[in-house]
Structure formats: C-alpha cells, structure tokens
Design a protein around this motif. Structure first.
Motif, short mmCIF file in Angstrom:
data_model
loop_
_atom_site.label_atom_id
_atom_site.label_comp_id
_atom_site.label_asym_id
_atom_site.label_seq_id
_atom_site.Cartn_x
_atom_site.Cartn_y
_atom_site.Cartn_z
N THR A 198 0.89 -1.25 -0.01
CA THR A 198 0.07 -0.03 -0.04
C THR A 198 0.80 1.24 -0.12
OG1 THR A 198 -1.66 -1.09 1.08
CG2 THR A 198 -1.78 1.15 1.30
N LEU A 199 1.75 1.19 0.84
CA LEU A 199 2.89 2.39 0.99
C LEU A 199 3.42 2.54 -0.63
CD1 LEU A 199 4.87 1.70 4.24
CD2 LEU A 199 3.04 3.36 3.56
N TYR A 200 4.14 1.33 -1.07
CA TYR A 200 4.54 1.41 -2.41
C TYR A 200 3.61 2.00 -3.57
CZ TYR A 200 6.37 -0.26 -6.99
OH TYR A 200 6.60 -0.41 -8.25
N PHE A 201 2.56 1.65 -3.48
CA PHE A 201 1.51 2.38 -4.54
C PHE A 201 0.95 3.62 -4.12
CE2 PHE A 201 0.49 -2.38 -5.22
CZ PHE A 201 1.00 -2.30 -6.70
N LEU A 202 0.97 3.99 -2.97
CA LEU A 202 0.24 5.46 -2.67
C LEU A 202 1.39 6.46 -2.26
CD1 LEU A 202 -2.77 4.53 -0.49
CD2 LEU A 202 -2.53 4.87 -3.02
N ILE A 203 2.63 6.17 -1.99
CA ILE A 203 3.66 7.39 -1.44
C ILE A 203 3.88 8.24 -2.65
CG2 ILE A 203 5.94 7.41 -1.07
CD1 ILE A 203 5.84 5.86 1.22
N PRO A 204 4.21 7.48 -3.85
CA PRO A 204 4.30 8.55 -4.83
C PRO A 204 2.94 9.55 -5.32
CG PRO A 204 4.89 6.14 -5.78
CD PRO A 204 4.28 5.93 -4.20
N ILE A 205 1.91 9.15 -5.10
CA ILE A 205 0.92 10.05 -5.25
C ILE A 205 0.74 11.16 -4.08
CG2 ILE A 205 -1.84 10.24 -5.33
CD1 ILE A 205 -1.54 7.47 -6.96
N TRP A 206 1.00 10.47 -3.05
CA TRP A 206 1.11 11.44 -1.88
C TRP A 206 2.36 12.64 -1.82
CZ3 TRP A 206 -1.25 13.28 2.37
CH2 TRP A 206 -0.46 13.80 3.48
N TRP A 207 3.36 12.00 -2.54
CA TRP A 207 4.50 12.92 -2.80
C TRP A 207 4.34 13.85 -3.75
CZ3 TRP A 207 6.75 13.75 -7.51
CH2 TRP A 207 7.95 14.55 -7.27
N LEU A 208 3.56 13.65 -4.80
CA LEU A 208 3.00 14.49 -5.75
C LEU A 208 2.05 15.60 -5.20
CD1 LEU A 208 3.18 15.18 -8.84
CD2 LEU A 208 1.11 13.91 -8.98
N PHE A 209 1.04 15.09 -4.43
CA PHE A 209 0.08 15.97 -3.59
C PHE A 209 1.09 16.81 -2.69
CE2 PHE A 209 -2.80 16.75 -0.02
CZ PHE A 209 -3.47 17.58 -0.59
N VAL A 210 1.81 16.46 -1.83
CA VAL A 210 2.80 17.53 -1.10
C VAL A 210 3.50 18.23 -1.67
CG1 VAL A 210 4.51 17.32 0.58
CG2 VAL A 210 2.66 15.60 0.77
N ALA A 211 4.19 17.85 -2.75
CA ALA A 211 5.15 18.56 -3.70
C ALA A 211 4.27 19.78 -4.25
CB ALA A 211 5.78 17.70 -4.64
N SER A 212 2.98 19.35 -4.67
CA SER A 212 2.20 20.41 -5.54
C SER A 212 1.57 21.71 -4.54
CB SER A 212 0.97 20.10 -5.88
OG SER A 212 1.34 18.94 -6.58
N SER A 213 1.85 21.28 -3.23
CA SER A 213 1.29 22.44 -2.43
C SER A 213 2.52 23.28 -1.87
CB SER A 213 0.87 21.69 -1.18
OG SER A 213 1.82 21.27 -0.50
#
Lengths: 302, 309
Positions: free
Chosen positions: B49-64
């Motif tokens: 779950t971490l492997y699949f979701l961390i990239p998207i989480w990172w993208l969200f954080v980076a966008s902010s």
C-alpha cells in the motif's frame, strides 16, 4: 473459419437475409472507420516499407521506386533496432513475471480470509492505473532523481538513472501502474469460482496456501494467460515511459526501445525504413503473443 | 468460445463486495489460519500500500509547496500550504494553456470514448443478433484488429494524414481514437449472452423497428459491457502518447499528458516550469480517478468479461 467457405459455396440456398437495412446501419459506421484507420494504414505501411529512394547519379533528383523487400534487408542489418528489441525482450522476461506474480499474489490474498479491509486494498492498489504512463514516468523520474527525491539518502548513493539501472527503473514505473489492473482481472475471475469447490478441500484439511496452489491458480489460468498476452504486447510497444525518462537520464538514447527507433527514423525522415520497422514490430508482437497462447493451451491439454 | 466465465460474471454468484455472508471461510476456516499467516498477509498488503500510494502522496505534497521549499523541505510532508495559489498560477500561466490542454483531453477522451463505444456497440450487437453472410469473416477480421498494436498504426496514420494534409489538426488524434475492435469483440459476446432473442421478437411484434429496439431496449441490457468499453477507450485515449507525438505540432491542440511531457522536456533549460509540471500532473490524474470511482460498479463486473477463452 469454416463459415467462410460455406458462405462462398452456398450463398443462394440460404434464407433471404432479413433486416438488411438495420444490419447495414449497425455495421457500416464501424466498418468504414475500421477500414480507414486500421486496414488502410496497415496496407499502406506494408506498401511504404517496399519503397526505396533512388537517385540519378550523385546529384540527381531523389525518387521513390518500388523495391520489394530491400528495406527489410536494411532492417535486419540495423544494429540499433535489434539492440532496442533485445532490450525490451530482456525487460519483458524480467518485468512481466514479476508484475504478474505480484498481481496473482495480491489477488489470492484478497480472495483469502487472511486479509481484512479488502475494499481499501483493492482501491489503493488500483489507483496507479488511473495515472497515465507519461505522468507516472514524470513522477518516478523526480522520485529517482538524486536531488529532488524525498529519498535522497538512497538516490544519492544508487544511480537509478544511470546506464546500468535505468531499464529497471522504467520497469518499476510500468509495474507500479499495471499491477493493480492485472490484480483486478485475476481477482474478478477468482470471485467467479463457486465456493463449494473449496469446501471439499477444506474438509480434507487443506490450508489456504494449498487451496490457492492446487485449486485457485489452475482455475484462473485463462485470466493469467490473458494478462500475460496484454503485458507482452505492452512491453514491445514501450514508448511513453522511456521517452519521458530521456529528460531525467542521458542513458536513455533515442533508439532505446523499438518504437522510439521507429519515431527517430521517421523524424530523419526515412519513412520507408520506419514503416518497415513498424511492420516487423507488429509481426513480432503478433507471433509472440500467438505463440504464447498456443504454448499455454497445449500445456493445458497435457 | 466457451463462455463459462462470462456466464458466472453476469450472474455474479459472489458479490465483489467482500461481506461476511459471501465469505464462508471467515467463520469456518478462521481457526485454521494461524495468527502468523494473518500477520504476514497483512504485512505484505501494508508494505505494498505504501509502495502504491507514496508516489501520489509525494506529488500532492510537492504540489502544495513553493518553488524554493520544493528543494529544501522534507518531500513527504507539507511546508507552507500553497496548493491553491500554485493552481492559480498554473491556470494563469501563458494565458491558461494548461486549461486548454485539459479541455482538449476531455474532448479527445470523453467524446472520443463515447462515440467509439456507440459505434462498437452497434457493430457487436449486429454481429451477435443477426444472421447474415460474412458475419464470421467480419468478426475474425475485427478480432485480428485487436491484436494489432495501436503504436504500429501511428506511423502509417501519420503518412496517410500528411497526404490528406490533416496532420496537426484535432481530427488527426480524434478520428483514429474512435475505432475500438476490442469494443466490438466484447459487446458481441456480451450481447449474445444478455439480450434474449424473445425480447427483440416481442419488440418487433409491438411494431418497433430494429434500430429503435436497439436504442430503447437492447442498449440497456448491454450497459455493463458498454461502460467497460467506454472506460477502456477513455483510458486508452487519455494515455495515448505516440499519436499526439507524431501528429501534433501546435501547442493549442495538445492533450494534457502530452503538454506536460513537452514542459518536462524543457525542465533543464527552464527550471521555473518544475512546479507547473508537478501541479499539472496532479490535476491531470484527478479526472481519471473520478471517472473510475463513479463507474466502478460497472467496470468491476465487466472486467472479467475479457478473460474469456
């Protein structure tokens, strides 16, 4: 195929076809578009691949003339093209089994009583499929980069974008996107198995692993074969992910995969050679997935 | 063409929603499954779950984050929350070219997917429900088309379109996208199973024409297959890369993925583009996720249909 000959042999003895107009109305739109954007391009690619450029003397005007299979001789002598084919074959031999192995493992776990919160995991694993290949490659390109990654401790020491590892970094992007999709295909075919089948095995004292190995996996074989064929086709067509990675890594050349070679050759421009590459690639894809299908069917019959 | 899988799928013997009732092993077998294998299974699922979701989480954080904080703060956690300001900047950048790209993608994929589905559905229905000479030939040719990789068509399409002087137009990307041989294959099998001949006959006796019967009665029974075809086609068009790459030169025609690719290739020369690429990437995946979530009831039952032998 048998119907083809029957139709040709006894057209008049058949009943009159009813609802001719409706049938035409239903079939023509697709028929016309399929002809225009599938059949004609395929025919045109084959035709174009047989043209060669000829000049009258060194400074004469260039002219395209019909040269049969001359282009294909050039295809077989073209080093970069075959290196790119070799590269994606290596990619596929490693990436496809890893991806499908993971997809099968997750599907079996989701189908077993061992896992709680199945709905959440199903969604979480599937979400990457909604990320287009280009975007996934951009994201992972940043994640692998030595400066921008949140994991700089790792990426500063391991050069994921260097010549040695970049192929596997791209494999990781493809795996990340498609595991959940393949998992769902296998999972939904697991759900279609009636549960009574397991009961006898359970009464005999078989554990989850044994049930999975001896009952579930054989029964979902068709789904696994299907996902394998789609993956093989996808591997040979690799384009977006490596093309994006060119911005992050100088190790990705413009002939990294066969499709990139087609694009680079067409931009030269050498349309005939590019068309010949396309034809060879399409044939190779077709033969590979067809062979795989036959091979697995024969194994099943044994 | 054995159709056992399809049959079971349409009847849905076990619901896709895992409930206690549909999972008989939960009560009977639970004692046998040791704590160890449960923990192991959950651990595997958790890690991935971490492997699949961390990239998207990172993208969200980076966008902010603002451009400066992007490089200096922890990538997996927020700094100053500038998401909406960043979105505003992106929308304003170069007269809103990003919004234009989003609109293009919606048009290519949404409208294209819809047209492709209707056309494929009509053809599949006719192949399933009417008897006429050449029916099997047509079906076999279409089936061969499923195996032709779309990227192999991109180059000859470009050569043909350039002869018609249609490259670098909306149509160059749109027209090839509305042909879905896979859609014909899927809807034919589904229509054969789910639209009873008696129903068509009854509709005929009521005086409805063939075409009207299709659009009022049959199309509803085929809905799960049609939604599946739409989704596959929508995703295929939205993700299509080779066709825009080879066909389009003018920025105002780009679909969003291709526009972001173009920006990404300029990053080394124009680093200011980096935040726009990240926010744009985040925004570009939202329509797909929303489409999937809204339609998941349909595609979940339709997905297995493809695994026919």
């Amino acid at each position: 195929m048998t119907t083809t000959s029957t139709v040709a042999a006894v057209p008049r003895r058949r009943r009159v076809v009813q609802h001719k107009r409706a049938i035409a109305f239903f079939i023509l739109p697709f028929g016309v578009l399929f002809t225009l954007f599938y059949l004609i391009p395929i025919g045109y690619a084959i035709y174009q691949s047989m043209l060669v450029v000829e000049r009258d003397g060194t400074f004469g005007e260039a002219q395209e003339v019909f040269g049969w299979f001359q282009q294909y001789v050039l295809v077989f002598q073209n080093g970069p093209f075959w290196r790119s084919v070799g590269r994606v074959l290596l990619f596929g031999i490693v990436q496809v089994p890893v991806m499908l192995g993971l997809a099968l493992l997750f599907a079996l776990l989701l189908d077993s009583p061992l896992v709680r919160g199945k709905k959440f995991f199903r969604l979480a694993f599937f979400v990457p499929y909604a990320v287009p290949g280009v975007i996934a490659a951009i994201m992972w390109g940043f994640l692998f980069s030595p400066n921008l990654s949140p994991f700089t401790a790792v990426t500063k020491n391991i050069d994921f974008l260097g010549a040695d590892l970049v192929l596997w970094s791209i494999a990781n992007v493809v795996t990340w996107v498609f595991v959940g999709y393949n998992m769902l295909i296998i999972y939904s075919s697991l759900l279609a198995i009636p549960t009574e089948i397991y009961e006898a095995a359970r009464l005999d004292g078989a554990g989850q692993a044994r049930i999975a190995w001896s009952i579930k996996i054989p029964l979902v074989r068709p789904a696994i074969v299907l996902t394998a064929i789609f993956s093989i086709i996808g591997t040979l067509q690799l384009l977006a992910e490596p093309q994006v990675f060119r911005s992050f890594s100088s190790a990705v050349t413009n002939t990294f995969t066969p499709n990139m070679t087609v694009y680079a050759t067409a931009s030269v421009p050498n349309a005939s050679l590019a068309a010949a590459f396309s034809v060879v690639l399409a044939l190779a894809t077709f033969i590979l997935s067809f062979t795989f299908l036959k091979f697995t069917q024969r194994k099943e019959a044994e | 063409m054995s159709s056992t899988t399809l049959d079971q799928n349409t009847k849905q013997p076990r619901s896709l929603k895992p409930s206690k009732a549909s999972d008989p092993s939960a009560s009977a077998g639970s004692l046998k499954e040791s704590l160890l294998s449960r923990t192991g299974a959950m651990l595997i699922m958790g890690i991935f779950t971490l492997y699949f979701l961390i990239p998207i989480w990172w993208l969200f954080v980076a966008s902010s984050k603002s451009q400066g904080q992007l490089l200096t703060t922890n990538g997996l956690w927020f700094a100053d929350f500038n998401l909406f300001q960043n979105i505003g900047d992106l929308f304003a950048y170069r007269d809103g070219v990003f919004l234009r790209w989003m609109g293009n993608s919606v048009l290519y994929a949404g409208l294209g997917g819809l047209v492709a589905t209707i056309i494929a559905g009509m053809c599949g229905y006719a192949l399933a429900k009417y008897r006429f000479p050449g029916r099997e030939v047509i079906f076999n040719v279409v089936l061969g088309g499923v195996l032709v990789p779309a990227t192999a068509l991109a180059l000859p399409l470009f050569l043909l379109f350039s002869q018609a002087q249609l490259t670098n137009t909306f149509w160059a990307v749109f027209l090839p996208s509305i042909v879905s041989p896979f859609g014909v294959y899927l809807t034919r099998i589904f229509a054969a199973q789910s639209v009873p001949d008696e129903l068509i006959e009854a509709s005929r006796i009521d005086g409805a024409g063939e075409i009207r019967t299709f659009f009022t009665v049959s199309i509803r029974l085929m809905a799960p297959a049609l939604v599946t075809v739409f989704l596959f086609q929508f995703v295929a068009i939205w993700n299509n890369f080779f066709l825009p790459l080879i066909m389009l030169r003018s920025e105002e025609l780009f679909p969003v993925t291709f526009g972001l690719y173009a920006w990404n290739t300029q990053l080394n020369q124009v680093p200011e583009l980096r935040p726009y690429v990240l926010i744009g990437a985040l925004l570009s995946i939202i329509p797909l996720i929303v489409t999937f979530l809204l339609l998941q009831r349909f595609w979940r039952s339709g997905l297995g249909t493809g695994s026919l032998k």
